[in-house]
Design an enzyme around this catalytic site. Sequence first.
Site: not given
Ligand SMILES: NC(=O)c1ccc[n+]([C@@H]2O[C@H](COP(=O)([O-])OP(=O)(O)OC[C@H]3O[C@@H](n4cnc5c(N)ncnc54)[C@H](OP(=O)(O)O)[C@@H]3O)[C@@H](O)[C@H]2O)c1
Length: 304
Positions: A56, A61, A132-133, A163, A267
Site C-alpha cells: 500500500d 508518503y 485518499h480522503r 476514510n 512497521t
Molecule cells: N488511508 C489513510 O489515510 C492512511 C493513514 C495512515 C496510514 N495509512 C497506511 O497504513 C499503514 C499503516 O499505518 P500505521 O503505520 O499507522 O500502522 P501501524 O502498523 O499500526 O503502526 C506502525 C507504526 O507503529 C510503530 N510500532 C509498531 N509496533 C511497535 C512496537 N511494538 N514498539 C514500538 N513501535 C511500534 C512502528 O514503528 P517501527 O517502524 O519502528 O516498527 C510504526 O511507526 C501505513 O504504512 C500506510 O500505508 C493509511
Amino acid sequence: MSTEIAAGTDVREHRILYGCMGLGGGWDTEPYTAADVDTAEAAVRAALDAGITAFDHADIYKHGKAEAVFGELLARDPQLRGRITLQTKCGIRVPARGRVGLYDLRADTIRQRVAESLERLRTDHVDVLLLHRPDPLMEPAQIAAAFADLHRQGLVRQFGVSNMDASTIGFLRAQVSVPLVVNQVELSLARRELVESPGTLEHCRAHGIGVQAWGPLARGRYTGAGPDDETTRLVAELAERKGTTPETIVLWWLRRHPARIAPVIGTARPERIRACRDAANAEPDLSHDEWYQLWISARGAALP
Ligand SMILES: NC(=O)c1ccc[n+]([C@@H]2O[C@H](COP(=O)([O-])OP(=O)(O)OC[C@H]3O[C@@H](n4cnc5c(N)ncnc54)[C@H](OP(=O)(O)O)[C@@H]3O)[C@@H](O)[C@H]2O)c1
C-alpha cells in the site's frame, strides 16, 4: 503453510497488506539515501517472507519518496513486480513551502497524480487506486471520467476509496461506472469507532466492498510500545495459548470481524513484520467469546 496470493488477483483476496508510509526516509524533500533503499529492501523482503504480497502506497508518503524507493526495488529485481499487488492513493495535496494542505479530487488532478506515481514506482500500472480522503468539492462525474480513462488505458486495474463513510461511498457508487472494491479506514483495538457505530462496515459488506484497516497495530499499543495494562496482558496470554505472536492476535481481532478486515501494517522493522506472519497465512483463531473479551477489555467498560 504459506498461501502466497498471485499478483494481479482481486485485492480483496489479500488477508493483509504491507503499508509503505514508513519507507523512503524523512518527511522532507531531501533526496532519499542508499540506507533508505536498504531499509525498504529489508522491509519488503520480510513482508514477502511473511506471505504478504500486497503493498500500500500513497503519492504523498514522504513527499513521494516512499514510492520512489519502492520503484528502485522494482528496478533492481525484475521478477518482483510480477509477484505483488501494488496499491496507491491520490487526493491529498501536502504543504510545500508554506502552502496549506488540501484535498483535490478533480479529474485532471487524479490523472496527473497517477502518472507521477507510475513514474516514481517505475511500473506501467498499479493494481489498485484509492481516493485518499473525501473532498467536499468533489464532483462524482469528474471522478467517474478519470477512473474510466485510467481503467481503459490499463494504468489502473481496480479502484477504491479511503476514510469514507457509507453515505459518501453510496454517493460515488451511484455515478462511478467502475466498481469501488475497497474502503481503507482507521481501525484497531484502540480505534474502534467504526466497529462500535454501525453504518460504514455494514455498507461495505452489503456491497461487496473490502475493508482495509490502517493503523492496525495501534502503533504497538498492545505489543510492546504501550502500558502493561489488562488488554496488553490479555493479548499476550491469547498469543501464548494459541502459539502465535501478540501482533497476530491484534490483527486477528480485525480479521475475525465479519467484514473480514484486511490490516495494512506499517512497521518498517523486519522482526515486527515477521511477527505478523500468522495473520497473513492463517484464518483467525479467535472464538466469538475471545473476540468480545478483547473488545470489552480495550473499551475499558462492560457492554450495556
Ligand atoms: N488511508 C489513510 O489515510 C492512511 C493513514 C495512515 C496510514 N495509512 C497506511 O497504513 C499503514 C499503516 O499505518 P500505521 O503505520 O499507522 O500502522 P501501524 O502498523 O499500526 O503502526 C506502525 C507504526 O507503529 C510503530 N510500532 C509498531 N509496533 C511497535 C512496537 N511494538 N514498539 C514500538 N513501535 C511500534 C512502528 O514503528 P517501527 O517502524 O519502528 O516498527 C510504526 O511507526 C501505513 O504504512 C500506510 O500505508 C493509511
